[in-house]
Design an enzyme around this catalytic site. Structure first.
Site, PDB file in Angstrom:
ATOM      1  N   ARG A 165       0.827  -1.232   0.000  1.00 15.53           N
ATOM      2  CA  ARG A 165       0.000   0.000   0.000  1.00 15.53           C
ATOM      3  C   ARG A 165       0.852   1.271   0.000  1.00 15.53           C
ATOM      4  O   ARG A 165       0.523   2.262   0.655  1.00 15.53           O
ATOM      5  CB  ARG A 165      -0.929   0.037   1.220  1.00 15.53           C
ATOM      6  CG  ARG A 165      -2.006  -1.001   1.243  1.00 15.53           C
ATOM      7  CD  ARG A 165      -3.006  -0.803   0.104  1.00 15.53           C
ATOM      8  NE  ARG A 165      -4.116  -1.704   0.246  1.00 15.53           N
ATOM      9  CZ  ARG A 165      -4.091  -2.984  -0.171  1.00 15.53           C
ATOM     10  NH1 ARG A 165      -3.031  -3.480  -0.790  1.00 15.53           N
ATOM     11  NH2 ARG A 165      -5.158  -3.745  -0.010  1.00 15.53           N
ATOM     12  N   SER A 223     -10.896  -0.743   2.974  1.00 17.58           N
ATOM     13  CA  SER A 223     -10.222  -0.777   4.289  1.00 17.58           C
ATOM     14  C   SER A 223      -9.883   0.644   4.729  1.00 17.58           C
ATOM     15  O   SER A 223      -9.259   1.381   3.969  1.00 17.58           O
ATOM     16  CB  SER A 223      -8.909  -1.566   4.201  1.00 17.58           C
ATOM     17  OG  SER A 223      -9.141  -2.866   3.739  1.00 17.58           O
ATOM     18  N   GLU A 268      -5.339   4.089   5.682  1.00 15.33           N
ATOM     19  CA  GLU A 268      -4.995   3.872   4.277  1.00 15.33           C
ATOM     20  C   GLU A 268      -5.532   5.022   3.417  1.00 15.33           C
ATOM     21  O   GLU A 268      -4.955   5.376   2.399  1.00 15.33           O
ATOM     22  CB  GLU A 268      -5.617   2.543   3.822  1.00 15.33           C
ATOM     23  CG  GLU A 268      -5.370   2.253   2.363  1.00 15.33           C
ATOM     24  CD  GLU A 268      -6.070   0.992   1.865  1.00 15.33           C
ATOM     25  OE1 GLU A 268      -5.801  -0.094   2.395  1.00 15.33           O
ATOM     26  OE2 GLU A 268      -6.868   1.115   0.929  1.00 15.33           O
TER      27      GLU A 268
HETATM   28  P1  FAD Z   1      -9.276   8.691  -5.569  1.00 12.22           P
HETATM   29  O1  FAD Z   1      -9.923   8.331  -4.288  1.00 12.22           O
HETATM   30  O2  FAD Z   1     -10.050   9.507  -6.526  1.00 12.22           O
HETATM   31  O3  FAD Z   1      -7.880   9.400  -5.262  1.00 12.22           O
HETATM   32  C1  FAD Z   1      -7.011   8.868  -4.299  1.00 12.22           C
HETATM   33  C2  FAD Z   1      -5.800   9.793  -4.169  1.00 12.22           C
HETATM   34  O4  FAD Z   1      -5.046   9.776  -5.383  1.00 12.22           O
HETATM   35  C3  FAD Z   1      -6.192  11.262  -3.955  1.00 12.22           C
HETATM   36  O5  FAD Z   1      -5.215  11.835  -3.106  1.00 12.22           O
HETATM   37  C4  FAD Z   1      -6.099  11.875  -5.338  1.00 12.22           C
HETATM   38  O6  FAD Z   1      -5.846  13.261  -5.318  1.00 12.22           O
HETATM   39  C5  FAD Z   1      -4.938  11.085  -5.945  1.00 12.22           C
HETATM   40  N1  FAD Z   1      -5.062  10.942  -7.389  1.00 12.22           N
HETATM   41  C6  FAD Z   1      -6.102  10.415  -8.081  1.00 12.22           C
HETATM   42  N2  FAD Z   1      -5.843  10.389  -9.399  1.00 12.22           N
HETATM   43  C7  FAD Z   1      -4.603  10.914  -9.546  1.00 12.22           C
HETATM   44  C8  FAD Z   1      -3.770  11.154 -10.684  1.00 12.22           C
HETATM   45  N3  FAD Z   1      -4.146  10.853 -11.931  1.00 12.22           N
HETATM   46  N4  FAD Z   1      -2.558  11.717 -10.474  1.00 12.22           N
HETATM   47  C9  FAD Z   1      -2.135  12.023  -9.212  1.00 12.22           C
HETATM   48  N5  FAD Z   1      -2.887  11.816  -8.113  1.00 12.22           N
HETATM   49  C10 FAD Z   1      -4.102  11.279  -8.282  1.00 12.22           C
HETATM   50  N6  FAD Z   1      -7.683  -0.753  -2.523  1.00 12.22           N
HETATM   51  C11 FAD Z   1      -6.849  -1.816  -2.631  1.00 12.22           C
HETATM   52  O7  FAD Z   1      -5.625  -1.641  -2.768  1.00 12.22           O
HETATM   53  N7  FAD Z   1      -7.326  -3.087  -2.593  1.00 12.22           N
HETATM   54  C12 FAD Z   1      -8.644  -3.362  -2.456  1.00 12.22           C
HETATM   55  O8  FAD Z   1      -9.029  -4.529  -2.423  1.00 12.22           O
HETATM   56  C13 FAD Z   1      -9.548  -2.275  -2.359  1.00 12.22           C
HETATM   57  N8  FAD Z   1     -10.873  -2.490  -2.208  1.00 12.22           N
HETATM   58  C14 FAD Z   1     -11.723  -1.434  -2.136  1.00 12.22           C
HETATM   59  C15 FAD Z   1     -13.115  -1.676  -2.032  1.00 12.22           C
HETATM   60  C16 FAD Z   1     -13.994  -0.625  -1.970  1.00 12.22           C
HETATM   61  C17 FAD Z   1     -15.483  -0.908  -1.897  1.00 12.22           C
HETATM   62  C18 FAD Z   1     -13.527   0.716  -2.016  1.00 12.22           C
HETATM   63  C19 FAD Z   1     -14.502   1.856  -1.992  1.00 12.22           C
HETATM   64  C20 FAD Z   1     -12.158   0.974  -2.103  1.00 12.22           C
HETATM   65  C21 FAD Z   1     -11.247  -0.089  -2.166  1.00 12.22           C
HETATM   66  N9  FAD Z   1      -9.865   0.122  -2.262  1.00 12.22           N
HETATM   67  C22 FAD Z   1      -9.011  -0.955  -2.397  1.00 12.22           C
HETATM   68  C23 FAD Z   1      -9.314   1.496  -2.290  1.00 12.22           C
HETATM   69  C24 FAD Z   1      -9.398   2.165  -3.696  1.00 12.22           C
HETATM   70  O9  FAD Z   1     -10.171   1.385  -4.567  1.00 12.22           O
HETATM   71  C25 FAD Z   1      -8.025   2.363  -4.313  1.00 12.22           C
HETATM   72  O10 FAD Z   1      -7.193   3.130  -3.472  1.00 12.22           O
HETATM   73  C26 FAD Z   1      -8.107   3.056  -5.667  1.00 12.22           C
HETATM   74  O11 FAD Z   1      -6.885   2.959  -6.338  1.00 12.22           O
HETATM   75  C27 FAD Z   1      -8.515   4.533  -5.568  1.00 12.22           C
HETATM   76  O12 FAD Z   1      -8.809   5.001  -6.868  1.00 12.22           O
HETATM   77  P2  FAD Z   1      -9.619   6.334  -7.118  1.00 12.22           P
HETATM   78  O13 FAD Z   1      -9.524   6.619  -8.558  1.00 12.22           O
HETATM   79  O14 FAD Z   1     -10.979   6.231  -6.570  1.00 12.22           O
HETATM   80  O15 FAD Z   1      -8.748   7.361  -6.287  1.00 12.22           O
HETATM   81  N1  EPU Z   2     -10.358 -10.630   9.928  1.00 13.37           N
HETATM   82  C1  EPU Z   2     -11.047 -10.658  11.110  1.00 13.37           C
HETATM   83  N2  EPU Z   2     -12.146  -9.871  11.238  1.00 13.37           N
HETATM   84  C2  EPU Z   2     -12.584  -9.078  10.238  1.00 13.37           C
HETATM   85  C3  EPU Z   2     -11.875  -9.045   9.030  1.00 13.37           C
HETATM   86  C4  EPU Z   2     -10.748  -9.837   8.893  1.00 13.37           C
HETATM   87  O1  EPU Z   2     -10.677 -11.366  12.036  1.00 13.37           O
HETATM   88  O2  EPU Z   2     -13.601  -8.385  10.417  1.00 13.37           O
HETATM   89  C5  EPU Z   2      -9.179 -11.500   9.779  1.00 13.37           C
HETATM   90  C6  EPU Z   2      -9.550 -12.930   9.396  1.00 13.37           C
HETATM   91  O3  EPU Z   2      -8.620 -13.777  10.035  1.00 13.37           O
HETATM   92  C7  EPU Z   2      -9.311 -12.956   7.905  1.00 13.37           C
HETATM   93  C8  EPU Z   2      -8.117 -12.017   7.752  1.00 13.37           C
HETATM   94  O4  EPU Z   2      -8.345 -11.011   8.739  1.00 13.37           O
HETATM   95  O5  EPU Z   2      -9.015 -14.246   7.453  1.00 13.37           O
HETATM   96  C9  EPU Z   2      -7.988 -11.384   6.375  1.00 13.37           C
HETATM   97  O6  EPU Z   2      -9.215 -10.773   6.015  1.00 13.37           O
HETATM   98  P1  EPU Z   2      -9.529 -10.385   4.499  1.00 13.37           P
HETATM   99  O7  EPU Z   2      -9.180 -11.516   3.605  1.00 13.37           O
HETATM  100  O8  EPU Z   2     -10.921  -9.860   4.434  1.00 13.37           O
HETATM  101  O9  EPU Z   2      -8.493  -9.251   4.181  1.00 13.37           O
HETATM  102  P2  EPU Z   2      -7.985  -7.985   4.972  1.00 13.37           P
HETATM  103  O10 EPU Z   2      -6.594  -8.225   5.408  1.00 13.37           O
HETATM  104  O11 EPU Z   2      -8.958  -7.556   6.011  1.00 13.37           O
HETATM  105  C10 EPU Z   2      -6.916  -6.941   2.847  1.00 13.37           C
HETATM  106  C11 EPU Z   2      -6.901  -5.632   2.134  1.00 13.37           C
HETATM  107  C12 EPU Z   2      -8.126  -5.492   1.241  1.00 13.37           C
HETATM  108  C13 EPU Z   2      -8.139  -6.626   0.252  1.00 13.37           C
HETATM  109  C14 EPU Z   2      -8.174  -7.953   1.013  1.00 13.37           C
HETATM  110  C15 EPU Z   2      -8.104  -9.153   0.099  1.00 13.37           C
HETATM  111  C16 EPU Z   2      -5.641  -4.090   3.477  1.00 13.37           C
HETATM  112  C17 EPU Z   2      -5.666  -2.914   4.373  1.00 13.37           C
HETATM  113  N3  EPU Z   2      -6.834  -4.539   3.072  1.00 13.37           N
HETATM  114  O12 EPU Z   2      -8.000  -6.908   3.780  1.00 13.37           O
HETATM  115  O13 EPU Z   2      -7.994  -4.275   0.529  1.00 13.37           O
HETATM  116  O14 EPU Z   2      -9.256  -6.545  -0.609  1.00 13.37           O
HETATM  117  O15 EPU Z   2      -7.037  -8.007   1.911  1.00 13.37           O
HETATM  118  O16 EPU Z   2      -6.802  -9.283  -0.348  1.00 13.37           O
HETATM  119  O17 EPU Z   2      -4.573  -4.584   3.119  1.00 13.37           O
HETATM  120  C18 EPU Z   2      -8.441  -1.947   0.670  1.00 13.37           C
HETATM  121  O18 EPU Z   2      -7.216  -1.784   0.671  1.00 13.37           O
HETATM  122  O19 EPU Z   2      -9.259  -0.998   0.678  1.00 13.37           O
HETATM  123  C19 EPU Z   2      -8.972  -3.306   0.657  1.00 13.37           C
HETATM  124  C20 EPU Z   2     -10.268  -3.586   0.710  1.00 13.37           C
END
Ligand code: FAD
Ligand code: EPU
Length: 349
Positions: free
Chosen positions: A165, A234, A330
């Site tokens: 991240r 997250s 994050e």
């Molecule tokens: P924004 O929120 O629009 O911007 C984020 C930051 O980047 C801001 O500071 C913005 O100014 C900057 N920025 C945006 N575009 C540019 C650009 N072109 N140049 C320079 N700066 C820029 N993240 C994960 O890593 N793994 C996950 O599994 C994951 N699951 C998610 C699930 C949900 C339901 C949600 C809502 C979010 C999740 N995220 C996850 C977080 C998010 O999807 C990522 O961080 C994504 O890359 C953000 O993209 P965005 O375009 O919405 O960025």
């Molecule tokens: N867990 C709990 N309680 C909870 C959630 C998770 O105990 O409420 C424990 C469980 O043991 C579970 C483990 O955490 O097995 C891992 O949970 P999960 O697979 O849901 O993943 P996470 O570590 O909670 C991360 C990323 C997610 C990404 C998933 C899948 C971060 C901060 N988050 O979550 O990314 O989708 O793994 O790879 O690294 C995001 O960054 O926004 C995001 C959603």
């Protein structure tokens, strides 16, 4: 200079927390020329300017007294070499649509990163990752522009400093905008089934489409769609702690889930939050999601950014006091004039 009263355009539909804050000006840009012109015009007037993709990693606390550019600069070019597909993608493309497009066209590798919201250009900033993959596994370069001088630079993967991240774009090139990225996907596909949730899939008869569908289904069960309950995925990162602290905690909490990252312990922030009994906790319409405690939701989509921040700080303090682990947000926090350093709000006690 901007006037507070001219701040009247709602960003509610442009951030996934569904916070109803306003900005002085919001413009969707479709090309680089328009982006540079606007940025220059508003910077000259001393307006704060930010660029957003889909607002899925930001928390707005207050009205934004400036210009918000919504990046919709689209386009993609693909070339083929003997062993790889090389994709050059403009930053305003939607990430999940890209993943779907590649799989439909038999270009494999991105399936573990399905259903992550946001734009392609935002993906390298926090090195998006899920289910055992992250963009650093495929990214070859990131192209950036300084909208004032219009100077374009290519940052090769080795210089992106990708980590969990994290990347160089969080610290350097602050005046630059990401305009496109380059990905290379191998023609020799090897399934990545290392993540715990994927262990049920069978290596020999799995396909990229099966993994894609499987992951989409898990994700839909664990994280609510932001249109139903606003959220940004997250809220905190999973903490990486020293082996000494990890072993000490394991003695007390033998059920503590962890993985090893270069001998350090990577813990599940969701588990730490659960242990503090926050799952399902709700205050002022802000809730710790009942199926995934790392996700803070705007349950009725009418809470404020400050309500969300207050609950996040409460979680941070409680986890810190119980475990001696101080979680790191994050998401990016944005105030009246732009990004605010999270340390202003999240302080060790
Ligand atoms: P924004 O929120 O629009 O911007 C984020 C930051 O980047 C801001 O500071 C913005 O100014 C900057 N920025 C945006 N575009 C540019 C650009 N072109 N140049 C320079 N700066 C820029 N993240 C994960 O890593 N793994 C996950 O599994 C994951 N699951 C998610 C699930 C949900 C339901 C949600 C809502 C979010 C999740 N995220 C996850 C977080 C998010 O999807 C990522 O961080 C994504 O890359 C953000 O993209 P965005 O375009 O919405 O960025
Ligand atoms: N867990 C709990 N309680 C909870 C959630 C998770 O105990 O409420 C424990 C469980 O043991 C579970 C483990 O955490 O097995 C891992 O949970 P999960 O697979 O849901 O993943 P996470 O570590 O909670 C991360 C990323 C997610 C990404 C998933 C899948 C971060 C901060 N988050 O979550 O990314 O989708 O793994 O790879 O690294 C995001 O960054 O926004 C995001 C959603």
């Amino acid at each position: 200079m901007y006037k507070k009263k001219s701040c009247k355009y709602s960003l509610k539909k442009l951030n996934t927390f569904n916070i109803n804050i306003k900005a002085c000006k919001i413009v969707k840009v479709k090309d680089l020329k328009q982006l540079c012109l606007l940025w220059n015009e508003y910077k000259k007037k001393k307006f704060p300017c930010i660029i957003l993709g889909e607002g899925s990693n930001v928390l707005f606390l207050k009205n934004f007294y400036g210009l918000v550019i919504i990046n919709r600069i689209k386009g993609m070019y693909i070339i083929e070499s003997k062993k790889y597909w090389h994709l050059h993608i403009n930053s305003g493309e939607n990430w999940h649509k890209l993943v779907k497009f590649t799989i439909k066209n038999k270009i494999y590798g991105l399936e573990n990163l399905a259903l992550i919201p946001g734009c392609v250009g935002s993906a390298p900033i926090q090195n998006i990752g899920a289910y055992g993959s992250s963009i650093q596994d495929f990214c070859k370069y990131v192209d950036i522009i300084d909208p004032i001088s219009k100077k374009i630079r290519r940052i090769n993967k080795e210089k992106c400093n990708f980590k969990y991240r994290d990347s160089i774009f969080k610290y350097s090139y602050k005046n630059y905008i990401i305009i496109s990225i380059g990905l290379s996907l191998s023609k020799k596909w090897i399934p990545n089934l290392n993540y715990n949730d994927l262990k049920k899939l069978k290596y020999n008869n799995v396909t990229p489409k099966i993994i894609f569908n499987y992951i989409c289904n898990i994700r839909k069960k664990k994280i609510p769609h932001p249109k139903i309950h606003g959220n940004a995925g997250s809220f905190f990162k999973n903490p990486i702690i020293s082996p000494i602290l990890g072993l000490k905690l394991l003695k007390i909490f033998s059920d503590m889930p962890f993985t090893l990252e270069k001998n350090n312990f990577k813990l599940s922030a969701g588990w730490l939050i659960d242990k503090c009994k926050f799952k399902g906790y709700i205050r002022n319409g802000v809730m710790v999601y009942s199926k995934q405690s790392l996700v803070i939701i705007n349950k009725f989509n009418n809470s404020s950014g400050i309500d969300i921040l207050k609950l996040a700080i409460k979680i941070y303090n409680t986890v810190g006091k119980k475990f001696g682990i101080w979680l790191e947000p994050e998401i990016k926090i944005i105030g009246n004039y732009g990004e605010i350093n999270p340390c202003v709000f999240f302080k060790k006690k």
